[in-house]
Motif scaffolding. Structure first.
Motif, short mmCIF file in Angstrom:
data_model
loop_
_atom_site.label_atom_id
_atom_site.label_comp_id
_atom_site.label_asym_id
_atom_site.label_seq_id
_atom_site.Cartn_x
_atom_site.Cartn_y
_atom_site.Cartn_z
N ALA A 18 33.36 29.63 32.62
CA ALA A 18 34.40 30.65 32.41
C ALA A 18 34.17 31.83 33.35
CB ALA A 18 34.40 31.12 30.96
N ASN A 19 32.94 32.22 33.53
CA ASN A 19 32.62 33.34 34.42
C ASN A 19 32.86 33.00 35.89
OD1 ASN A 19 31.42 36.03 34.85
ND2 ASN A 19 29.84 34.85 35.91
N MET A 20 32.68 31.74 36.26
CA MET A 20 32.85 31.35 37.66
C MET A 20 34.31 31.09 38.03
SD MET A 20 29.54 29.03 38.61
CE MET A 20 29.71 27.83 37.31
N ALA A 21 35.18 30.91 37.05
CA ALA A 21 36.57 30.55 37.33
C ALA A 21 37.43 31.68 37.92
CB ALA A 21 37.21 30.01 36.06
N PRO A 22 37.34 32.92 37.45
CA PRO A 22 38.27 33.95 37.92
C PRO A 22 38.33 34.18 39.44
CG PRO A 22 37.28 34.68 35.91
CD PRO A 22 36.56 33.40 36.31
N PRO A 23 37.24 34.11 40.18
CA PRO A 23 37.38 34.32 41.63
C PRO A 23 38.32 33.32 42.31
CG PRO A 23 35.09 34.55 41.01
CD PRO A 23 35.82 34.03 39.80
N PHE A 24 38.51 32.16 41.69
CA PHE A 24 39.41 31.18 42.27
C PHE A 24 40.88 31.56 42.08
CE2 PHE A 24 35.48 28.79 41.76
CZ PHE A 24 35.35 28.25 43.03
N ALA A 25 41.14 32.56 41.25
CA ALA A 25 42.52 33.01 41.04
C ALA A 25 43.10 33.58 42.32
CB ALA A 25 42.57 34.05 39.92
N ARG A 26 42.28 33.97 43.25
CA ARG A 26 42.80 34.49 44.52
C ARG A 26 43.57 33.43 45.28
NH1 ARG A 26 37.50 35.69 48.01
NH2 ARG A 26 39.00 36.84 49.22
N TYR A 27 43.33 32.15 44.96
CA TYR A 27 44.04 31.06 45.61
C TYR A 27 45.29 30.65 44.83
CZ TYR A 27 39.54 30.86 47.93
OH TYR A 27 38.40 31.19 48.60
N TRP A 28 45.54 31.30 43.70
CA TRP A 28 46.70 31.00 42.86
C TRP A 28 47.95 31.44 43.62
CZ3 TRP A 28 47.49 28.39 38.49
CH2 TRP A 28 48.66 28.63 37.77
N PRO A 29 48.89 30.54 43.84
CA PRO A 29 50.06 30.89 44.64
C PRO A 29 51.10 31.73 43.88
CG PRO A 29 50.24 28.62 43.91
CD PRO A 29 48.89 29.13 43.46
N GLY A 30 50.99 31.79 42.58
CA GLY A 30 51.98 32.50 41.78
C GLY A 30 51.57 33.92 41.43
N TRP A 31 52.15 34.40 40.36
CA TRP A 31 51.96 35.76 39.89
C TRP A 31 50.50 35.98 39.49
CZ3 TRP A 31 50.81 37.55 34.90
CH2 TRP A 31 51.06 38.91 34.68
N ASN A 32 49.92 37.05 39.98
CA ASN A 32 48.52 37.35 39.66
C ASN A 32 48.28 38.85 39.75
OD1 ASN A 32 45.86 37.05 38.97
ND2 ASN A 32 45.20 36.47 41.01
N ARG A 33 48.73 39.56 38.75
CA ARG A 33 48.61 41.01 38.74
C ARG A 33 47.31 41.45 38.06
NH1 ARG A 33 53.75 43.95 38.94
NH2 ARG A 33 52.41 45.54 38.08
#
Length: 166
Positions: A18-33
């Protein structure tokens, strides 16, 4: 002692993922505020937090499917455990960021040991009682997590997943 350490690491694996997952959100193509930029900083995002919770749930589901003999909890309740690991890890991280901003510590600046121990403390607060952990168990988890977090973050920084080594 080695067997107990492996049991504890297995138990905490969903929080680690769970702790390692959030940095990958930078590759999320959609909404990420950002969740709340002023209070938590720009790097705590809604998509990142959601990825952390989902990672905790999926990791706990995998543990339930494996049904390892050295599990410390009853994985019949894996959805609640997974939610506890994911939400606890993300809440611990966000709470630390709130204190960090309130104390004027800039984003990306190391804040040792809080940067390393925020997520396991949050996860343990929610799921630790189900495992009936001793103080020695909790101390081992925190010590290994502290060292492991430093190593993993440096590796993630070197390969370009994270913007800082912390």
């Amino acid at each position: 002692m080695t067997i107990r350490l492996l049991e504890l690491l297995y138990f905490m694996a969903p929080a680690y993922l769970a702790n390692m997952a959030p940095p990958f959100a930078r590759y999320w193509p959609g909404w990420n505020r950002p969740i709340h930029e002023r209070l938590l900083g720009s790097h705590k995002t809604v998509a990142g937090a959601m990825m952390g919770v989902v990672a905790g749930i999926l990791a706990t589901a995998a543990q339930a499917a494996i049904d390892a003999p050295f599990g410390l909890v009853d994985y019949a309740y894996w959805p609640l455990l997974g939610l506890g690991f994911g939400v606890g890890a993300m809440a611990g991280d966000c709470l630390k960021s709130l204190f960090k901003r309130r104390l004027g510590v800039a984003a990306g600046v190391p804040w040792v040991p809080f940067d390393q121990l925020d997520f396991p403390i949050g996860a343990l607060a929610l799921v630790g009682p189900w495992a009936r952990l001793s103080w020695l168990d909790v101390s081992l988890i925190l010590a290994v997590t502290f060292i492991g977090d430093l190593a993993v973050n440096r590796i993630a920084f070197r390969i370009g997943i994270k913007d800082s080594a912390w």
